[in-house]
Design a protein around this motif. Structure first.
Motif, short mmCIF file in Angstrom:
data_model
loop_
_atom_site.label_atom_id
_atom_site.label_comp_id
_atom_site.label_asym_id
_atom_site.label_seq_id
_atom_site.Cartn_x
_atom_site.Cartn_y
_atom_site.Cartn_z
N ALA A 178 0.76 -1.20 -0.08
CA ALA A 178 -0.26 0.05 0.05
C ALA A 178 0.79 1.17 0.16
O ALA A 178 0.66 2.34 -0.79
CB ALA A 178 -1.04 0.22 1.27
N ARG A 179 1.96 1.29 0.86
CA ARG A 179 2.98 2.45 0.78
C ARG A 179 3.45 2.60 -0.67
O ARG A 179 3.50 3.83 -1.01
CB ARG A 179 4.04 2.12 1.66
CG ARG A 179 5.01 3.13 1.87
CD ARG A 179 4.44 4.63 2.01
NE ARG A 179 5.43 5.41 2.61
CZ ARG A 179 5.44 6.77 2.63
NH1 ARG A 179 4.35 7.39 2.28
NH2 ARG A 179 6.56 7.46 3.29
N ASN A 180 3.92 1.65 -1.52
CA ASN A 180 4.44 1.75 -2.66
C ASN A 180 3.37 2.34 -3.71
O ASN A 180 3.76 3.20 -4.39
CB ASN A 180 5.21 0.50 -3.09
CG ASN A 180 6.47 0.22 -2.40
OD1 ASN A 180 7.40 0.71 -3.01
ND2 ASN A 180 6.52 -0.36 -1.47
N ILE A 181 2.33 1.69 -3.46
CA ILE A 181 1.10 2.36 -4.21
C ILE A 181 0.79 3.78 -3.93
O ILE A 181 0.77 4.54 -5.00
CB ILE A 181 -0.15 1.31 -4.19
CG1 ILE A 181 -0.08 0.00 -4.47
CG2 ILE A 181 -1.22 1.91 -4.78
CD1 ILE A 181 -1.20 -1.00 -4.36
N GLU A 182 0.97 4.24 -2.85
CA GLU A 182 0.54 5.71 -2.39
C GLU A 182 1.81 6.44 -3.07
O GLU A 182 1.51 7.71 -3.53
CB GLU A 182 0.69 5.53 -0.89
CG GLU A 182 0.17 6.92 -0.25
CD GLU A 182 1.26 7.99 -0.25
OE1 GLU A 182 1.35 9.32 -0.34
OE2 GLU A 182 2.45 7.32 -0.02
N ILE A 183 3.02 5.90 -2.93
CA ILE A 183 3.91 6.83 -3.59
C ILE A 183 3.64 7.19 -5.09
O ILE A 183 4.02 7.86 -5.63
CB ILE A 183 5.38 6.00 -3.24
CG1 ILE A 183 5.82 6.09 -1.73
CG2 ILE A 183 6.43 6.72 -4.31
CD1 ILE A 183 6.90 5.18 -1.42
N VAL A 184 3.50 5.68 -5.98
CA VAL A 184 3.26 6.15 -7.34
C VAL A 184 1.99 6.95 -7.68
O VAL A 184 1.99 7.61 -8.51
CB VAL A 184 2.98 4.53 -7.95
CG1 VAL A 184 2.58 4.46 -9.49
CG2 VAL A 184 4.20 3.75 -7.63
N ARG A 185 1.04 6.82 -6.92
CA ARG A 185 -0.13 7.53 -7.06
C ARG A 185 0.10 8.96 -6.86
O ARG A 185 -0.83 9.87 -7.56
CB ARG A 185 -1.28 7.00 -6.53
CG ARG A 185 -1.73 5.45 -6.71
CD ARG A 185 -3.12 5.10 -6.08
NE ARG A 185 -4.16 6.10 -6.75
CZ ARG A 185 -5.50 5.57 -6.59
NH1 ARG A 185 -5.78 4.78 -5.70
NH2 ARG A 185 -6.64 6.54 -7.13
N ASN A 186 0.79 9.24 -5.92
CA ASN A 186 1.29 10.75 -5.60
C ASN A 186 2.54 11.30 -5.84
O ASN A 186 3.18 11.56 -5.00
CB ASN A 186 0.68 11.06 -4.22
CG ASN A 186 -0.57 10.36 -3.60
OD1 ASN A 186 -1.58 11.55 -3.97
ND2 ASN A 186 -0.80 9.50 -3.15
N PHE A 187 3.07 10.73 -7.00
CA PHE A 187 4.38 10.72 -7.32
C PHE A 187 4.98 12.28 -7.36
O PHE A 187 6.15 12.43 -7.35
CB PHE A 187 4.61 10.02 -8.74
CG PHE A 187 4.13 10.93 -9.86
CD1 PHE A 187 4.72 11.82 -10.58
CD2 PHE A 187 2.77 10.24 -10.50
CE1 PHE A 187 3.82 12.48 -11.68
CE2 PHE A 187 2.01 10.90 -11.25
CZ PHE A 187 2.58 11.96 -12.04
N ASP A 218 -5.83 -1.14 -6.79
CA ASP A 218 -5.28 0.32 -6.62
C ASP A 218 -4.62 1.07 -7.42
O ASP A 218 -4.97 2.28 -7.35
CB ASP A 218 -4.61 0.18 -5.12
CG ASP A 218 -5.51 -0.38 -4.12
OD1 ASP A 218 -6.86 -0.47 -4.19
OD2 ASP A 218 -4.82 -1.02 -3.04
N ILE A 219 -3.94 0.41 -8.33
CA ILE A 219 -3.38 1.05 -9.51
C ILE A 219 -4.03 1.13 -10.64
O ILE A 219 -4.46 0.32 -11.37
CB ILE A 219 -1.79 0.65 -9.90
CG1 ILE A 219 -0.88 0.68 -8.66
CG2 ILE A 219 -1.29 1.16 -11.02
CD1 ILE A 219 -0.30 2.04 -8.49
N LYS A 220 -4.74 2.25 -10.99
CA LYS A 220 -5.53 2.48 -11.97
C LYS A 220 -4.69 2.93 -13.14
O LYS A 220 -3.55 3.39 -13.28
CB LYS A 220 -6.58 3.81 -11.66
CG LYS A 220 -7.37 3.66 -10.44
CD LYS A 220 -8.13 2.12 -10.63
CE LYS A 220 -8.91 2.09 -9.16
NZ LYS A 220 -9.39 0.85 -8.77
N LEU A 221 -5.33 2.44 -14.41
CA LEU A 221 -4.57 2.94 -15.86
C LEU A 221 -4.27 4.31 -15.87
O LEU A 221 -3.26 4.75 -16.37
CB LEU A 221 -5.39 2.05 -16.89
CG LEU A 221 -5.31 0.74 -17.12
CD1 LEU A 221 -6.48 0.35 -18.16
CD2 LEU A 221 -4.13 0.25 -17.08
N GLN A 222 -5.21 5.01 -15.24
CA GLN A 222 -5.23 6.55 -15.36
C GLN A 222 -4.17 6.93 -14.65
O GLN A 222 -3.48 8.20 -14.99
CB GLN A 222 -6.52 7.30 -14.86
CG GLN A 222 -7.78 7.08 -15.93
CD GLN A 222 -7.37 7.61 -17.30
OE1 GLN A 222 -6.91 8.65 -17.53
NE2 GLN A 222 -8.07 6.91 -18.28
#
Length: 725
Positions: A178-187, A218-222
């Protein structure tokens, strides 16, 4: 008195220098047969160090700072400079102490050092044994961590430690994902390095962990689209596409089609191929191209079902588009078209129409779509062409309807074969190759690229058929020309479909014939069996072999960039370079990046040719035996060099392609005084020998060279010759 032959110098002893900070270097003789621990103790005694067990030797080149171990000690050569440092276990223990109890500034400095130290396998094992990986995971998961440097270096160290493959990707918990996903989504909120590492972690989690479902949810294509549009970092962009590829591979059929439909949108396509293409980026785009085109495999392998009403309607649509406004021209054939008597006006036999459409089975055209490949995919492409290029479709069908039977180009039969050829050229249904870079940008410039590709090719096919004045007997020959037209055009890497259309239009049948003739002339073998020519071949063959040998050695001197492999799998963004010294006595090698070509001075490691024992190829190579190889191509391109003095050590290669594999194996065999045995060597030898023979026989043009030499005349009666002045 003849002096006795002096004994050969002990090759196990190397002269090296050992440095230590703020101390004068020691010059020592290192016996490679003795344990390292005893030598380290001697070195420590020289500097009055009592706790020698806490020290180790380390290479000190800029691109090689690994610890010296019993496994890699063979890399130490005469003149090497080593450094005495704290041992991996001591360094790992000190690092743990700092990470647990140090100040923020001390932690940043230690983590920065850890990022580079983690690339060393020996240190990584010690650090993981000390539970250092758990500490890094906690630091990454800490949402209250405000120090960006701590997060950046923690992620970087984690990536490097996991690269060694000693820890399962099942170890990180959901909170880490989840932490890595959060970093990617809020890069935007984090340094670029954080995004690069987080994307790399998520890619590995998707590929190697049961937690891939969390990433997919959790990782969307958008999110990936936004990242590709806004980020300029090449590494971050290629890692994003690598993550997209991993998600694609793990997805079910419906999800794959959703991903493919989303990335086919214009804004996504522009984001994918923008901002330059490096080697790794090109490979990732090639993988994505192969995966998306692979969705056609289901239709390609699907036979037409007699109950498939939609397919039957498509066949009827092909007939209607071609002939509905042309029935008046066929009114004279009504008696042959109608079934039964005058009362059966509604019962029309359309077999004549289907025959003019070029189907083999005009009574039931559905039979033409039973063969797989191309299966029902051929019908999809034909209908697409008829709907979107109606005028060209109608023109092709009607023109061939009016031609003499022997010269008509049957649209149905040729279109089905063409789709089969295109599927073969694009390798639809095959997994992506590990090293291939056969990326075609044009497949990212249209919503339906394969169908558009077919439309251009079917028009080219019809034009080539006309140019060749082909008949049904020329079907195979015509398609060999069309295949060559397509493949030659694809080699030019057209930027878009319009560029492909323009380039293939220049490759007419006449142009292909000219190119073939030129290549045939340059490659054809001299098939003369005259004894004089056979002897001439025997005379010049050694010269040709020497020429090939010099070319191979020149190639080795120029050097090659190789990909690094770990456990039989290519390591992304990890390269090393090898080249032969100009005097052909030493192979220099070392790490490099994907852009710059290092000089001899920049390659720290050396392998004297005199120390090479033998060359191993394919499955005989240790790095192909010990690991579970995923790709057969990697095995076929692998070769290893064994050393004379080290029984358990090899220098392992995996060539980027077959040509480089042949050049290197030929070159090494030549250096060892062994015959060159590659297929490429035989082809080069035949080509050069043929050319040399032709050049030498230019003056004999028109002269009949008999198979047997002319007889030697009998001796004259006497040798009293008189020459008048």
């Amino acid at each position: 008195m003849i002096p006795k032959k002096t004994t050969v110098k002990d090759s196990h002893i190397v002269k090296i220098a050992v440095e230590r900070e703020k101390h004068i270097a020691q010059l020592i003789n290192l016996d490679q047969r003795h344990p390292l621990a005893s030598k380290i103790q001697d070195i420590c005694n020289g500097w009055s160090i009592s706790d020698h067990q806490n020290y180790a030797l380390q290479f000190c080149e800029s691109n090689n700072q690994k610890y010296v171990t019993e496994k890699n000690r063979n890399e130490i050569k005469n003149g090497s400079v080593l450094r005495l440092q704290y041992s991996p276990s001591k360094t790992a223990s000190d690092a743990m102490e700092t990470l647990l109890n140090g100040s923020p500034q001390e932690k940043v400095q230690r983590l920065k050092e850890l990022t580079s130290l983690s690339t060393d396998h020996t240190f990584a094992l010690e650090f993981i044994k000390e539970k250092g990986l758990d500490i890094l995971i906690k630091m990454i998961e800490d949402l209250g961590q405000n120090n960006e440097d701590i997060l950046k270096y923690s992620l970087g160290s984690f990536v490097e430690l996991m690269e060694h493959g000693t820890v399962s990707w099942e170890v990180p918990e959901n909170s880490f994902v989840a932490r890595n996903i959060e970093i990617v989504r809020n890069f935007q909120k984090y340094p670029t390095n954080c995004g690069e590492s987080a994307l790399s972690n998520l890619e590995n989690i998707v590929q190697c962990s049961s937690k891939h479902v969390l990433v997919a949810e959790d990782i969307k294509l958008q999110d990936i689209l936004r990242l590709l549009q806004e980020v300029n970092s090449p590494v971050m962009r290629q890692n994003a596409i690598a993550l997209l590829n991993a998600l694609f591979v793990k997805a079910d059929e419906a999800r794959k089609r959703t991903i493919a439909n989303t990335i086919s949108a214009k804004q996504f396509r522009l984001a994918l191929i923008g901002n330059g293409l490096g080697t790794e980026m090109t490979h990732q785009l090639y993988v994505l191209q192969t995966l998306t085109l692979g969705l056609l495999e289901k239709r390609m392998r699907m036979k037409m079902n007699a109950q498939d009403q939609d397919a039957h309607e498509k066949i009827k649509e092909l007939r209607r588009i071609a002939f509905d406004d042309h029935t008046t021209a066929l009114s004279q054939s009504d008696d042959h078209i109608r079934r039964g008597g005058g009362s059966g006006a509604g019962n029309i036999n359309f077999s004549q129409y289907y025959k003019k459409l070029g189907f083999k089975c005009d009574i039931n055209p559905a039979q033409d779509f039973i063969e797989t490949p191309p299966g029902i995919l051929a019908l999809d492409c034909m209908v697409y062409f008829a709907r979107n290029y109606t005028q060209q479709y109608a023109k092709i069908v009607r023109e061939n309807s009016c031609r003499a039977d022997e010269h008509e180009c049957p649209f149905g039969r040729t279109s089905i074969e063409l789709v089969k050829v295109l599927c073969d050229i694009l390798r639809i249904g095959e997994p992506p190759a590990e090293q291939s870079g056969d990326f075609q940008p044009m497949f990212f410039t249209h919503d339906t690229p394969f169908e558009e590709f077919f439309c251009i090719c079917v028009i080219t096919l019809n034009r080539t058929w006309k140019d060749m004045r082909a008949t049904a007997e020329d079907f195979t020959t015509t398609f060999s020309v069309v295949r060559e037209q397509i493949q030659r055009t694809l080699k030019c890497r057209p930027e878009n479909l319009e560029d492909f259309r323009n380039k293939i239009a220049l490759l007419t049948y006449q142009q292909i014939t000219t190119l073939r003739q030129q290549e045939r002339t340059s490659k054809e073998e001299c098939d003369s069996t005259a004894s004089a020519i056979v002897k001439l071949k025997e005379k010049i063959s050694p010269h040709i072999l020497e020429l090939i040998k010099q070319q191979r050695l020149s190639f080795l001197v120029e050097g090659t960039r190789f990909s690094k492999y770990l456990r039989g799998t290519r390591t992304k963004d990890k390269f090393w370079y090898a080249r032969l010294s100009p005097n052909h006595k030493v192979i220099h090698y070392g790490d490099c990046d994907e852009k710059n070509i290092p000089t001899l001075e920049e390659l720290p490691k050396k392998l004297p040719i005199s120390e090479i024992k033998q060359l191993l190829e394919g499955k005989e190579c240790p790095h192909m035996k010990e690991t579970r190889i995923r790709s057969k191509s990697a095995v076929n391109l692998a070769f290893s060099i064994t050393f004379e003095n080290m029984d358990h050590s090899t220098l392992d290669f995996v060539a980027p392609d077959e040509s480089i594999f042949n050049y290197w194996t030929d070159g090494i065999n030549a250096l060892l005084g062994q015959p060159m045995v590659s297929k490429q060597k035989n082809e080069d030898f035949d080509t050069l020998l043929s050319m040399e023979i032709k050049l030498r026989l230019l003056d004999t043009e028109g002269v009949d060279i008999s198979k047997d030499p002319p007889p030697i005349p009998e001796d004259p009666e006497n040798y009293d010759f008189c020459f008048e002045s």
